[in-house]
Design a protein around this motif. Structure first.
Motif, mmCIF file in Angstrom:
data_model
loop_
_atom_site.group_PDB
_atom_site.id
_atom_site.type_symbol
_atom_site.label_atom_id
_atom_site.label_comp_id
_atom_site.label_asym_id
_atom_site.label_seq_id
_atom_site.Cartn_x
_atom_site.Cartn_y
_atom_site.Cartn_z
ATOM 1 N N LYS A 189 2.891 4.735 -3.301
ATOM 2 C CA LYS A 189 2.615 4.898 -1.868
ATOM 3 C C LYS A 189 1.134 4.658 -1.572
ATOM 4 C CE LYS A 189 6.643 6.149 -0.271
ATOM 5 N NZ LYS A 189 7.347 5.417 0.754
ATOM 6 N N GLY A 190 0.264 5.109 -2.459
ATOM 7 C CA GLY A 190 -1.169 4.870 -2.299
ATOM 8 C C GLY A 190 -1.495 3.396 -2.390
ATOM 9 N N TYR A 191 -0.833 2.715 -3.309
ATOM 10 C CA TYR A 191 -1.041 1.271 -3.455
ATOM 11 C C TYR A 191 -0.623 0.559 -2.172
ATOM 12 C CZ TYR A 191 -1.197 -3.374 -5.438
ATOM 13 O OH TYR A 191 -1.518 -4.685 -5.676
ATOM 14 N N GLN A 192 0.534 0.932 -1.628
ATOM 15 C CA GLN A 192 1.017 0.302 -0.401
ATOM 16 C C GLN A 192 0.058 0.538 0.761
ATOM 17 O OE1 GLN A 192 3.529 -1.833 0.106
ATOM 18 N NE2 GLN A 192 3.726 -1.779 -2.111
ATOM 19 N N ALA A 193 -0.491 1.746 0.843
ATOM 20 C CA ALA A 193 -1.447 2.046 1.915
ATOM 21 C C ALA A 193 -2.716 1.220 1.735
ATOM 22 C CB ALA A 193 -1.784 3.538 1.911
ATOM 23 N N GLY A 194 -3.183 1.096 0.513
ATOM 24 C CA GLY A 194 -4.403 0.335 0.250
ATOM 25 C C GLY A 194 -4.244 -1.141 0.488
ATOM 26 N N GLN B 231 -9.653 -7.394 -2.956
ATOM 27 C CA GLN B 231 -10.910 -8.118 -3.150
ATOM 28 C C GLN B 231 -10.687 -9.390 -3.956
ATOM 29 O OE1 GLN B 231 -13.661 -5.349 -4.857
ATOM 30 N NE2 GLN B 231 -14.287 -4.555 -2.870
ATOM 31 N N LEU B 232 -9.713 -9.356 -4.833
ATOM 32 C CA LEU B 232 -9.403 -10.529 -5.646
ATOM 33 C C LEU B 232 -8.510 -11.513 -4.907
ATOM 34 C CD1 LEU B 232 -8.753 -8.774 -9.065
ATOM 35 C CD2 LEU B 232 -10.784 -10.075 -8.375
ATOM 36 N N GLY B 233 -8.114 -11.157 -3.694
ATOM 37 C CA GLY B 233 -7.308 -12.059 -2.881
ATOM 38 C C GLY B 233 -5.815 -11.982 -3.142
ATOM 39 N N MET B 234 -5.356 -10.850 -3.583
ATOM 40 C CA MET B 234 -3.940 -10.714 -3.917
ATOM 41 C C MET B 234 -3.115 -10.132 -2.768
ATOM 42 S SD MET B 234 -4.301 -9.355 -7.790
ATOM 43 C CE MET B 234 -2.600 -9.560 -8.222
#
Length: 58
Positions: free
Chosen positions: A15-20, A52-55
């Motif tokens: 969930k944190g990844y999705q928010a970020g 930042q890496l463009g993913m």
């Protein structure tokens, strides 16, 4: 056959990844428990690095 629920800490990280990845602030973390909060923030940080890496997916 019943499905097993995912581990709560794994779910918090996801969930944190999705928010970020969607650009949300880390201040919106919904967890109060330190373990879950730490996992959520870890996922958020990982997503920020990926952005930042463009993913990002637009």
């Amino acid at each position: 056959m019943k499905r097993q629920k995912r581990d709560k800490l794994t779910r918090a990280h996801a969930k944190g990844y999705q928010a970020g990845i969607s650009g949300r602030s880390k201040e919106i973390c919904p967890f109060q428990a330190s373990d879950a909060r730490s996992q959520w923030l870890g996922g958020w940080r990982e997503a920020m690095e990926d952005r930042q890496l463009g993913m990002t997916v637009r």
